[in-house]
Design a protein around this motif. Structure first.
Motif, mmCIF file in Angstrom:
data_model
loop_
_atom_site.group_PDB
_atom_site.id
_atom_site.type_symbol
_atom_site.label_atom_id
_atom_site.label_comp_id
_atom_site.label_asym_id
_atom_site.label_seq_id
_atom_site.Cartn_x
_atom_site.Cartn_y
_atom_site.Cartn_z
ATOM 1 N N PHE A 64 -8.664 4.665 -3.965
ATOM 2 C CA PHE A 64 -7.443 3.915 -4.238
ATOM 3 C C PHE A 64 -7.340 3.598 -5.723
ATOM 4 O O PHE A 64 -8.321 3.638 -6.449
ATOM 5 C CB PHE A 64 -7.394 2.610 -3.413
ATOM 6 C CG PHE A 64 -8.496 1.646 -3.697
ATOM 7 C CD1 PHE A 64 -8.384 0.719 -4.732
ATOM 8 C CD2 PHE A 64 -9.647 1.648 -2.927
ATOM 9 C CE1 PHE A 64 -9.405 -0.186 -4.990
ATOM 10 C CE2 PHE A 64 -10.677 0.739 -3.177
ATOM 11 C CZ PHE A 64 -10.558 -0.179 -4.206
ATOM 12 N N GLU A 65 -6.100 3.358 -6.148
ATOM 13 C CA GLU A 65 -5.869 2.963 -7.520
ATOM 14 C C GLU A 65 -4.783 1.891 -7.539
ATOM 15 O O GLU A 65 -3.890 1.894 -6.694
ATOM 16 C CB GLU A 65 -5.476 4.157 -8.394
ATOM 17 C CG GLU A 65 -4.145 4.781 -8.014
ATOM 18 C CD GLU A 65 -3.722 5.923 -8.934
ATOM 19 O OE1 GLU A 65 -3.572 5.671 -10.151
ATOM 20 O OE2 GLU A 65 -3.523 7.035 -8.432
ATOM 21 N N PHE A 66 -4.895 0.973 -8.498
ATOM 22 C CA PHE A 66 -3.868 -0.048 -8.651
ATOM 23 C C PHE A 66 -2.699 0.516 -9.434
ATOM 24 O O PHE A 66 -2.886 1.112 -10.486
ATOM 25 C CB PHE A 66 -4.434 -1.275 -9.401
ATOM 26 C CG PHE A 66 -5.300 -2.148 -8.548
ATOM 27 C CD1 PHE A 66 -4.738 -3.115 -7.732
ATOM 28 C CD2 PHE A 66 -6.681 -1.987 -8.559
ATOM 29 C CE1 PHE A 66 -5.547 -3.914 -6.928
ATOM 30 C CE2 PHE A 66 -7.492 -2.783 -7.772
ATOM 31 C CZ PHE A 66 -6.922 -3.761 -6.945
ATOM 32 N N ILE A 67 -1.504 0.341 -8.919
ATOM 33 C CA ILE A 67 -0.281 0.738 -9.608
ATOM 34 C C ILE A 67 0.277 -0.488 -10.343
ATOM 35 O O ILE A 67 0.758 -0.396 -11.448
ATOM 36 C CB ILE A 67 0.778 1.275 -8.613
ATOM 37 C CG1 ILE A 67 0.200 2.392 -7.749
ATOM 38 C CG2 ILE A 67 2.040 1.713 -9.339
ATOM 39 C CD1 ILE A 67 -0.216 3.643 -8.476
ATOM 40 N N ARG A 68 0.212 -1.645 -9.687
ATOM 41 C CA ARG A 68 0.639 -2.909 -10.292
ATOM 42 C C ARG A 68 -0.272 -4.001 -9.759
ATOM 43 O O ARG A 68 -0.467 -4.146 -8.570
ATOM 44 C CB ARG A 68 2.106 -3.218 -9.927
ATOM 45 C CG ARG A 68 2.608 -4.533 -10.504
ATOM 46 C CD ARG A 68 4.083 -4.748 -10.246
ATOM 47 N NE ARG A 68 4.341 -5.018 -8.830
ATOM 48 C CZ ARG A 68 5.508 -4.842 -8.229
ATOM 49 N NH1 ARG A 68 6.536 -4.373 -8.887
ATOM 50 N NH2 ARG A 68 5.652 -5.122 -6.951
ATOM 51 N N LEU B 40 0.852 -1.195 0.000
ATOM 52 C CA LEU B 40 0.000 0.000 0.000
ATOM 53 C C LEU B 40 0.883 1.239 0.000
ATOM 54 O O LEU B 40 1.771 1.367 0.853
ATOM 55 C CB LEU B 40 -0.899 0.033 1.244
ATOM 56 C CG LEU B 40 -2.037 -0.972 1.296
ATOM 57 C CD1 LEU B 40 -2.769 -0.856 2.630
ATOM 58 C CD2 LEU B 40 -3.007 -0.755 0.134
ATOM 59 N N ILE B 41 0.641 2.122 -0.948
ATOM 60 C CA ILE B 41 1.342 3.406 -0.969
ATOM 61 C C ILE B 41 0.433 4.401 -0.284
ATOM 62 O O ILE B 41 -0.709 4.614 -0.708
ATOM 63 C CB ILE B 41 1.655 3.849 -2.415
ATOM 64 C CG1 ILE B 41 2.559 2.823 -3.086
ATOM 65 C CG2 ILE B 41 2.292 5.247 -2.412
ATOM 66 C CD1 ILE B 41 2.809 3.084 -4.557
ATOM 67 N N MET B 42 0.945 4.972 0.823
ATOM 68 C CA MET B 42 0.126 5.881 1.623
ATOM 69 C C MET B 42 0.867 7.194 1.865
ATOM 70 O O MET B 42 2.084 7.194 2.039
ATOM 71 C CB MET B 42 -0.244 5.220 2.951
ATOM 72 C CG MET B 42 -1.155 4.013 2.752
ATOM 73 S SD MET B 42 -1.722 3.294 4.318
ATOM 74 C CE MET B 42 -0.312 2.301 4.749
ATOM 75 N N PRO B 43 0.124 8.311 1.889
ATOM 76 C CA PRO B 43 0.743 9.616 2.134
ATOM 77 C C PRO B 43 1.090 9.788 3.607
ATOM 78 O O PRO B 43 0.625 9.040 4.461
ATOM 79 C CB PRO B 43 -0.340 10.597 1.702
ATOM 80 C CG PRO B 43 -1.622 9.857 1.939
ATOM 81 C CD PRO B 43 -1.315 8.404 1.671
ATOM 82 N N GLY B 44 1.919 10.805 3.868
ATOM 83 C CA GLY B 44 2.211 11.158 5.256
ATOM 84 C C GLY B 44 3.203 10.229 5.932
ATOM 85 O O GLY B 44 3.057 9.912 7.109
ATOM 86 N N PRO C 220 6.182 -10.393 -7.732
ATOM 87 C CA PRO C 220 6.160 -9.179 -6.926
ATOM 88 C C PRO C 220 4.747 -8.932 -6.382
ATOM 89 O O PRO C 220 3.775 -9.484 -6.891
ATOM 90 C CB PRO C 220 6.556 -8.083 -7.931
ATOM 91 C CG PRO C 220 7.244 -8.788 -9.050
ATOM 92 C CD PRO C 220 6.602 -10.150 -9.115
ATOM 93 N N SER C 221 4.655 -8.081 -5.374
ATOM 94 C CA SER C 221 3.361 -7.806 -4.750
ATOM 95 C C SER C 221 2.471 -6.948 -5.649
ATOM 96 O O SER C 221 2.943 -6.263 -6.555
ATOM 97 C CB SER C 221 3.571 -7.074 -3.419
ATOM 98 O OG SER C 221 4.161 -5.804 -3.639
#
Length: 188
Positions: free
Chosen positions: A183-187, A88-92, A171-172
């Motif tokens: 949310f959006e899928f990056i991979r 999960l890519i999360m801000p902050g 890869p994950s």
């Protein structure tokens, strides 16, 4: 065996070293996520642009709040119900080396299900950097025997677990999660 490898890797990480290790996905190169010098060693070894951030591994989702300003409750559900390893890519981002924080302030986090990773992170009491064990631009190795000798020679310690496994690991999945729950899928 597992306990010995965790102890050996822990000692190297404490001394600012970098390790080559098995994860719940593909083999990774890692270090203490708070040690900027060690992180820079990984960037040099991979010949990777420092603008491309690397992810961190945690042993439990309960630690998300230690490394992200505001965790959307959806993150816990996504982690719990994911069928495959999920980053999960999360801000902050907080409490990690600035070298791991993307230009937009975000960080990629995966809760590892790999027993070696979990025990090492518990012992380290910090997140573990994880990036694929390859030179940037080359394919990610699916198992140990596909890892370039240059990578093996360039780390301070190679973990002696699962080196003979030919289980194909991928890869994950990577998702970007906003504080508002979008949310959006990056991979995938």
């Amino acid at each position: 065996m597992l306990r010995d490898e965790v102890a050996n890797a822990f000692k190297v990480l404490q001394e600012g070293g970098i390790i080559l290790y098995p994860t719940d996905t593909i083999w990774g190169i890692g270090c203490d996520a708070t040690n900027t010098e060690a992180i820079q060693k990984i960037y040099r070894l991979k010949q990777r642009d420092e603008a491309k951030s690397m992810i961190i591994l945690l042993d439990t989702e309960n630690k998300l709040e230690s490394y992200v300003q505001e965790v959307n409750p959806l993150a816990y559900d996504l982690i719990e119900y994911a069928e495959n390893p999920l980053t999960l890519i999360m801000p902050g981002a907080k409490n990690i080396s600035p070298a791991l924080i993307a230009a937009d302030g975000s960080v990629g986090i995966r809760v590892s299900s790999n027993e070696f990773c979990k025990q090492l992170i518990q012992r380290l009491r910090k997140p573990l950097v994880s990036t694929s064990a390859n030179i940037s631009g080359k394919p990610s190795p699916q198992y140990f025997s596909q890892i370039d000798q240059e990578i093996i020679d360039g780390v301070d310690y190679v973990v002696d677990i699962d080196q003979h496994s030919k289980e194909i690991k991928n890869p994950s999945t990577i998702m970007k999660l906003a504080p508002d729950g979008r949310f959006e899928f990056i991979r995938r």
